[in-house]
Scaffold this active site. Sequence first.
Site, PDB file in Angstrom:
ATOM      1  N   HIS A 199      -3.590   6.998   1.971  1.00 38.24           N
ATOM      2  CA  HIS A 199      -3.934   5.670   1.464  1.00 38.24           C
ATOM      3  C   HIS A 199      -5.287   5.282   2.060  1.00 38.24           C
ATOM      4  O   HIS A 199      -5.537   5.478   3.248  1.00 38.24           O
ATOM      5  CB  HIS A 199      -2.847   4.678   1.895  1.00 38.24           C
TER       6      HIS A 199
ATOM      7  N   CYS B  18       0.812  -1.223   0.000  1.00 39.03           N
ATOM      8  CA  CYS B  18       0.000   0.000   0.000  1.00 39.03           C
ATOM      9  C   CYS B  18       0.843   1.270   0.000  1.00 39.03           C
ATOM     10  O   CYS B  18       0.337   2.349  -0.303  1.00 39.03           O
ATOM     11  CB  CYS B  18      -0.938  -0.013   1.203  1.00 39.03           C
TER      12      CYS B  18
ATOM     13  N   ASN C 211      -9.888  -0.793  -0.340  1.00 34.97           N
ATOM     14  CA  ASN C 211      -8.433  -0.619  -0.324  1.00 34.97           C
ATOM     15  C   ASN C 211      -7.857  -1.229  -1.601  1.00 34.97           C
ATOM     16  O   ASN C 211      -7.907  -2.444  -1.781  1.00 34.97           O
ATOM     17  CB  ASN C 211      -7.889  -1.327   0.923  1.00 34.97           C
TER      18      ASN C 211
HETATM   19  O1  UT7 Z   1      -3.639  -1.059   3.815  1.00 37.16           O
HETATM   20  C1  UT7 Z   1      -2.914  -1.593   4.873  1.00 37.16           C
HETATM   21  C2  UT7 Z   1      -3.418  -2.943   5.162  1.00 37.16           C
HETATM   22  N1  UT7 Z   1      -4.606  -3.114   5.896  1.00 37.16           N
HETATM   23  C3  UT7 Z   1      -5.187  -2.311   6.826  1.00 37.16           C
HETATM   24  O2  UT7 Z   1      -4.811  -1.216   7.033  1.00 37.16           O
HETATM   25  C4  UT7 Z   1      -6.302  -2.890   7.601  1.00 37.16           C
HETATM   26  C5  UT7 Z   1      -6.296  -2.387   9.003  1.00 37.16           C
HETATM   27  N2  UT7 Z   1      -7.294  -3.026   9.843  1.00 37.16           N
HETATM   28  C6  UT7 Z   1      -8.616  -2.819   9.743  1.00 37.16           C
HETATM   29  O3  UT7 Z   1      -9.087  -2.107   8.874  1.00 37.16           O
HETATM   30  C7  UT7 Z   1      -9.521  -3.452  10.781  1.00 37.16           C
HETATM   31  O4  UT7 Z   1      -8.725  -4.012  11.796  1.00 37.16           O
HETATM   32  C8  UT7 Z   1     -10.453  -4.555  10.209  1.00 37.16           C
HETATM   33  C9  UT7 Z   1     -11.540  -3.920   9.366  1.00 37.16           C
HETATM   34  C10 UT7 Z   1      -9.665  -5.556   9.382  1.00 37.16           C
HETATM   35  C11 UT7 Z   1     -11.146  -5.283  11.352  1.00 37.16           C
HETATM   36  O5  UT7 Z   1     -11.845  -4.367  12.175  1.00 37.16           O
HETATM   37  P1  UT7 Z   1     -11.687  -4.376  13.760  1.00 37.16           P
HETATM   38  O6  UT7 Z   1     -12.549  -3.329  14.270  1.00 37.16           O
HETATM   39  O7  UT7 Z   1     -10.218  -4.282  14.060  1.00 37.16           O
HETATM   40  O8  UT7 Z   1     -12.272  -5.791  14.130  1.00 37.16           O
HETATM   41  P2  UT7 Z   1     -11.578  -7.036  14.829  1.00 37.16           P
HETATM   42  O9  UT7 Z   1     -10.670  -7.745  13.876  1.00 37.16           O
HETATM   43  O10 UT7 Z   1     -11.017  -6.620  16.129  1.00 37.16           O
HETATM   44  O11 UT7 Z   1     -12.836  -7.952  15.076  1.00 37.16           O
HETATM   45  C12 UT7 Z   1     -13.911  -7.564  15.941  1.00 37.16           C
HETATM   46  C13 UT7 Z   1     -15.008  -8.577  15.850  1.00 37.16           C
HETATM   47  C14 UT7 Z   1     -14.535 -10.021  15.989  1.00 37.16           C
HETATM   48  O12 UT7 Z   1     -15.533 -10.737  16.692  1.00 37.16           O
HETATM   49  P3  UT7 Z   1     -15.346 -11.070  18.257  1.00 37.16           P
HETATM   50  O13 UT7 Z   1     -14.047 -11.849  18.347  1.00 37.16           O
HETATM   51  O14 UT7 Z   1     -15.253  -9.724  18.927  1.00 37.16           O
HETATM   52  O15 UT7 Z   1     -16.553 -11.857  18.567  1.00 37.16           O
HETATM   53  C15 UT7 Z   1     -14.493 -10.520  14.567  1.00 37.16           C
HETATM   54  O16 UT7 Z   1     -14.669 -11.913  14.472  1.00 37.16           O
HETATM   55  O17 UT7 Z   1     -15.645  -8.500  14.563  1.00 37.16           O
HETATM   56  C16 UT7 Z   1     -15.665  -9.799  13.953  1.00 37.16           C
HETATM   57  N3  UT7 Z   1     -15.554  -9.614  12.516  1.00 37.16           N
HETATM   58  C17 UT7 Z   1     -16.609  -9.480  11.701  1.00 37.16           C
HETATM   59  N4  UT7 Z   1     -17.934  -9.469  11.936  1.00 37.16           N
HETATM   60  C18 UT7 Z   1     -18.746  -9.298  10.894  1.00 37.16           C
HETATM   61  C19 UT7 Z   1     -14.421  -9.543  11.774  1.00 37.16           C
HETATM   62  N5  UT7 Z   1     -14.727  -9.364  10.483  1.00 37.16           N
HETATM   63  C20 UT7 Z   1     -16.080  -9.323  10.419  1.00 37.16           C
HETATM   64  C21 UT7 Z   1     -16.983  -9.153   9.347  1.00 37.16           C
HETATM   65  N6  UT7 Z   1     -18.300  -9.139   9.639  1.00 37.16           N
HETATM   66  N7  UT7 Z   1     -16.585  -8.976   8.062  1.00 37.16           N
END
Ligand code: UT7
Length: 331
Positions: free
Chosen positions: A256, A117, A286
């Site tokens: 980005h 990225c 992204n």
């Molecule tokens: O470009 C550079 C590369 N990438 C990035 O910059 C990505 C950076 N990270 C992010 O954008 C975020 O961390 C994500 C969008 C990937 C995830 O969001 P988050 O708020 O950090 O969620 P999390 O991974 O902490 O997950 C929270 C909860 C989990 O459930 P529990 O364990 O709390 O019960 C996940 O299983 O949300 C759940 N979850 C989902 N639920 C519904 C994760 N993905 C999903 C989904 N739909 N698609």
Amino acid sequence: MKPNSKLSGIIGVGSYLPPNILTNFDLEKILDTTDEWITSRTGIKERRIAGSDEFTSTMAVKASKKAIEMAGIKPQKIDMIIFCTISPDYPIPCTAGILAKELGIKDAGGMDVNTACTGFIYGIALADAFIKAGKSKYALVVCSDKLSAITDYQDRSSCILFGDGAGAVVMTQTSEHGVIDYKLGLLGDEWEKIVIPAGGSRNPASEETVKNRMHYMRLQGREVFKLAVKYMGSAIEEILKKLEMKIEDINWIIPHQANRRIIEAICKHFKIPQEKVFINIEKLGNTSGGSIPIAIDEMLEKKLLKKGDILALSALGAGVTYGAAILKWGI
Ligand code: UT7
């Protein structure tokens, strides 16, 4: 910035987005997710997905042609191709070679740059260095990724983020506008945060690796989120301090497009007014290195950029690489 100092600047911009749209509602049908979750956690509503006959190189060709046309030169004038991608058509050869053939570029240096990225920041920094060293008259920086080819659509925490697309710029020596300064960073300790576990020399592709879906991107989302907020903001802050500039001196921040919440957190932490920040993540997700040049092309189309505007670009991606650049706009 003193006029007539020897600079390198952007004289042409182009982008290409595949017409196919994958919405959050489409994802609801194949994953345990909801439009509400994706929208509130990322700001993304839909993303573009390349067709089966579209590849990283073919998207790059389309974006590059547009940038070269705007620059007002023949493709054969390009003497350096910097192709930023993490989804090359093939592991070998570099995608720059395929692009050169398609554009009829015969007398150029060229390479692929794997900084994910952060591709555009590294790409323009390299072009700036070649141009200032007198080694390139017209450099093409193209960022293209078919992320859908390396995304695991069974992994709901990552596949909701990514889209396909390409952005390109032509750079040359300029005097009134151009790259003022940049910062390039590499957090080697964090390399495992974004990885494709198989297909390289540590884990060559095998039946086993394919069965375990190890040829797809694995992302430690929450950790990467924190790194992005910290380093995308601090990189801008560091250059501004060095240049004795303030955030008020910047007309546009073009980050980005990784996650709307990352951009909002950077604005809050570094006290950046949100109206100065360009965001188009809602429709594209992204797109990796392409996201900044794609955004610039959209801003040009919408006539948001004026000659003389000061732009701050910032990104973080696999590596973990990060970086920022300050430019004076000149088209
Ligand atoms: O470009 C550079 C590369 N990438 C990035 O910059 C990505 C950076 N990270 C992010 O954008 C975020 O961390 C994500 C969008 C990937 C995830 O969001 P988050 O708020 O950090 O969620 P999390 O991974 O902490 O997950 C929270 C909860 C989990 O459930 P529990 O364990 O709390 O019960 C996940 O299983 O949300 C759940 N979850 C989902 N639920 C519904 C994760 N993905 C999903 C989904 N739909 N698609």
